[in-house]
Structure formats: C-alpha cells, structure tokens
Design an enzyme around this catalytic site. Structure first.
Site, PDB file in Angstrom:
ATOM      1  N   TYR A 123       0.780  -1.233   0.000  1.00  0.00           N
ATOM      2  CA  TYR A 123       0.000   0.000   0.000  1.00  0.00           C
ATOM      3  C   TYR A 123       0.815   1.289   0.000  1.00  0.00           C
ATOM      4  CZ  TYR A 123      -3.957  -3.054   0.608  1.00  0.00           C
ATOM      5  OH  TYR A 123      -4.906  -4.024   0.401  1.00  0.00           O
ATOM      6  N   PHE A 412      -9.827  -5.065  11.497  1.00  0.00           N
ATOM      7  CA  PHE A 412     -11.119  -4.926  10.832  1.00  0.00           C
ATOM      8  C   PHE A 412     -11.038  -5.446   9.404  1.00  0.00           C
ATOM      9  CE2 PHE A 412      -8.826  -0.887  10.764  1.00  0.00           C
ATOM     10  CZ  PHE A 412      -8.741  -0.585   9.425  1.00  0.00           C
TER      11      PHE A 412
END
Length: 412
Positions: A123, A412
């Site tokens: 990322y 998450f």
C-alpha cells in the site's frame, strides 16, 4: 476485460465475499464469522470488478471514528476486504479500486483513510504509511512475576460470561478510546461490539471457549480481560497457555490486577498476547523483561486524503510553524507547500503557502507520523524526509510526537 469498478449490490454479497475468501486461501470462514462480516459490510462503500459474471477484484470501507493525538475522535475510512483474483494479477485492478475508493473517501469529506495490510509492501505506492506498531508478547510466567502499584490488592476480580459482560466491557473501552491515538470508537449497540465476542471453534486451535474476567472497585467495573486457556501437559506436568484476546482498565491498579491474574492462572506457564502497544505498561510490571519475548510488527497504515483537514484534526505536543512540501502522485490535490502552525492544546491551522519549504516529504511519511507513533526525525535519518531549513526536522518531529505510542487494539 475492462477495469470498470462498480458498487456492490447487497444481493451480490455472497458471491462477492466468496471471491474475497478465495483470494485469501479459499478455506472459508465459520458461519458466525461470515454472518458478522455480512452485517458489518457497508454495501454502498463496497466496490468490485467483474470479468464476465465472476468477481475478480474487491475493496470495501467502513465508516469509522478514530482517536488522534489530543483526544479528538475523527471520521476515517477503514479500508477492508481488498483482493484481486490470482488469475487477474498485474492488470491494474488494484489501482482502479484504490483510485475509485480514495476519490469516494474525498467526496465524503473524510480526511483520513486507514487499513491493516495482509502484506505491508502493497500500500505504500497508494500513499499509505505505517502509522502504528504492535507488539506480541510470550511471557514465561513460570519465571516472571507481575507486580502492581498500591491499590492493586483492593481490586476485586470475578468471572463473567462474555456475552453478559459486553455492556460493562464496552463502557470501559469507550472511556479509554481518547487516551491513546489509534483507537476505533465503537458503541455497545453497534455491530463492532460483537467483534470481540467472535469465537468460532475452528479458530480456537484446541483452546477453551472465550473467557472473561472483570475487575471491580466499589462495585464499579474498572477493567476486563478476555482470553482463551489452552491446556497442555508433558512428563514434567502442566504447561498450559493463556491466549490473551484483549485487556483494558481505567487505572493502573486495575490493569496490574488483571495482568497479575493472567500470569497466575493454575496449570499454565505462558501468556501469549498477539497485539499489544509497544509501550504497554505491563512491560514495567514484569520482573524479567527478557522472558517476555517481545516482537514488533506493523499495525495500522494511515493515508491523508486531505492534508489540511487531517493535520487540523489533531493537536500537537509543542509549538510548531513549519512549511511542508508534500508530494502525492496518487492524490495530486495534496501536492504542494503547506504551512502548519499550532500551539499545544489549541486548534492547528494548515494552509497552502508560497513560502519556502522547511521539510520535503511524501504523503506516505506524513501518514506515518500523523498519529504520533512514528518519528519524522527517524524517517529523516532514513532519507525519507529532507530537511530544507536547519532545525526544522527536530521542531516538527517534537510537535508530531505524543506521550504514548499510537496503537490499533483490534483489526477490521
């Protein structure tokens, strides 16, 4: 094929999620786990790419609020469920998904995007920097003692069914959110309060069902610990392991009482904790830090979608007046020089300027420093931040730092 990105229709969730499961190994999840993620999915923030009738790329986002230095809890997009089918790699699918997603985040007015990465190398090219670290502990409780400050013996501990104790645990969690940057706010009535209770048998690896202990003082719950207990024996006797899920407390005595309990459970000789802050106070309570097996890895990755909005959302530890020359090829609206001015405890101002730059850095380094857990000075030592005015690195690094390390307590 094209890389047309579409918003997920709730009716397509099963097939969309099945493609995600396949990208992550194909073993599938327990029914209760899958049901929770179905409930938590925000379909209007979930994206996908199809080749014919098959999903070959996915990405989603949750509408979070995250604690930042100074105690404010601000909106953030929680990037999640990102995958590209193994048959469709290197065709620009991930870039197309990230492009659409960051444009949507900006349109929603969220200045910050965060994620946890299955592979941390992915990322950075989209502007995400490693904003928090997390530690894992493996404490040899046969040789390590846990002490406590005055008042530890006054704390009462009692077992509770995890489901029955959720309201009490969430009340404690809500009170500690603002104390450390990186916490995600969650309400008792939200689906996120169900996440710590998720306990599929397939994930226990032979350990007990989830257990919960509450710490009380004068009838008030001041802390909790949730864990699994795995029994093991060898020729020398019991050598069980306590697998800690989470532990929080409102004060040092409650925290010490919970850790002292965890380290003294009968028939166990090890406590394993896979996600703790790198400056966890327990490291000051143990008698032998060498026998705690501390290891560190990346935690939350942060990306400033709106440089000015994000930098004005937090407060700063020291006074600062610095011009940042920011590069951001993926979100070019952030490119250019920004003057950040702030005094401790007061609202910061970040505006475009034509003044000469004091520091040069990319949005990735700015995201890494944003929550106060990563040092601009250290990144300058690595060559990722360039000092253009003598002393600017030290001034900015001191201002961006914080009293405690940023930390994301759950994924998450």
């Amino acid at each position: 094929m094209t890389t047309d990105v579409r918003v997920l229709d709730p009716a397509d969730w099963d097939a969309w999620y099945a493609s995600l499961e396949r990208a992550f190994g194909g073993s599938g999840e327990a029914a209760e786990e899958r049901a929770l993620w179905n409930d938590l999915t925000e379909c209007d923030r979930s994206l996908g790419i199809r080749d014919g009738g098959e999903w070959v790329g996915t990405a989603g986002a949750f509408s979070f609020r995250i604690s930042v230095p100074g105690g404010a809890v601000v909106p953030a997009a929680g990037v999640t469920m990102v995958s590209v089918a193994a048959t469709h790699r290197r065709r620009g699918l991930l870039t197309a998904l990230m492009r659409r997603q960051l444009d949507d985040v900006r349109a929603r007015g969220e200045s910050l995007s965060v994620l946890t990465a299955s592979e941390p190398a992915i990322y950075g090219r989209f502007g995400y920097g490693i904003g928090t670290l997390q530690g894992s502990l493996e404490i040899d409780t046969g040789r390590v003692e846990v002490s406590g400050p005055p008042g530890t013996d006054d704390v009462r501990l009692r077992f509770a069914r995890p489901a029955d104790a959720v309201a009490a645990c969430e009340a404690v969690y809500a009170r500690v959110v603002s104390r450390r940057p990186g916490f995600l706010a969650r309400g008792t009535g939200s689906g996120w309060a169900r996440l710590p209770l998720l306990d599929p048998v397939s994930e226990r690896q032979g350990a007990s069902p989830l257990q919960c202990v509450l710490a009380e003082r004068d009838g008030e719950v001041v802390g909790y610990a949730r864990y699994h207990n795995k029994s093991e024996w060898d020729a020398r006797g019991p050598r069980g392991t306590v697998h800690l899920r989470d532990v929080e407390a409102l004060d040092p005595a409650g925290y010490a009482a919970l850790w002292r309990f965890l380290a003294s459970i009968d028939l166990t000789s090890t406590v394993k904790a896979h996600n703790r802050p790198v400056d966890d106070p327990v490291l000051h309570l143990v008698s032998d830090i060498r026998r705690c097996g501390m290891r560190v890895r990346d935690g939350l990755h942060a990306r400033l979608v709106d440089v000015a909005g994000a930098l004005q959302a937090r407060t700063y530890r020291t006074a600062v007046d610095v011009v940042l020359d920011v590069s951001d090829a993926f979100c070019p609206w952030n490119e250019g020089r920004w003057r950040l001015t702030a005094d401790p405890g007061k609202a910061a101002v970040c505006e475009r300027t034509r003044d000469a730059a004091d520091l040069s850095l990319s949005v990735r380094e700015l995201g890494a420093a944003f929550l106060g857990g990563r040092s601009l000075a250290v990144m300058a030592g690595a060559g990722w931040v360039r000092e253009l005015r003598s002393g600017a690195v030290g001034e900015a690094s001191a201002a961006f730092g914080w009293d405690v390390a940023a930390w994301l307590p759950h994924g998450f």
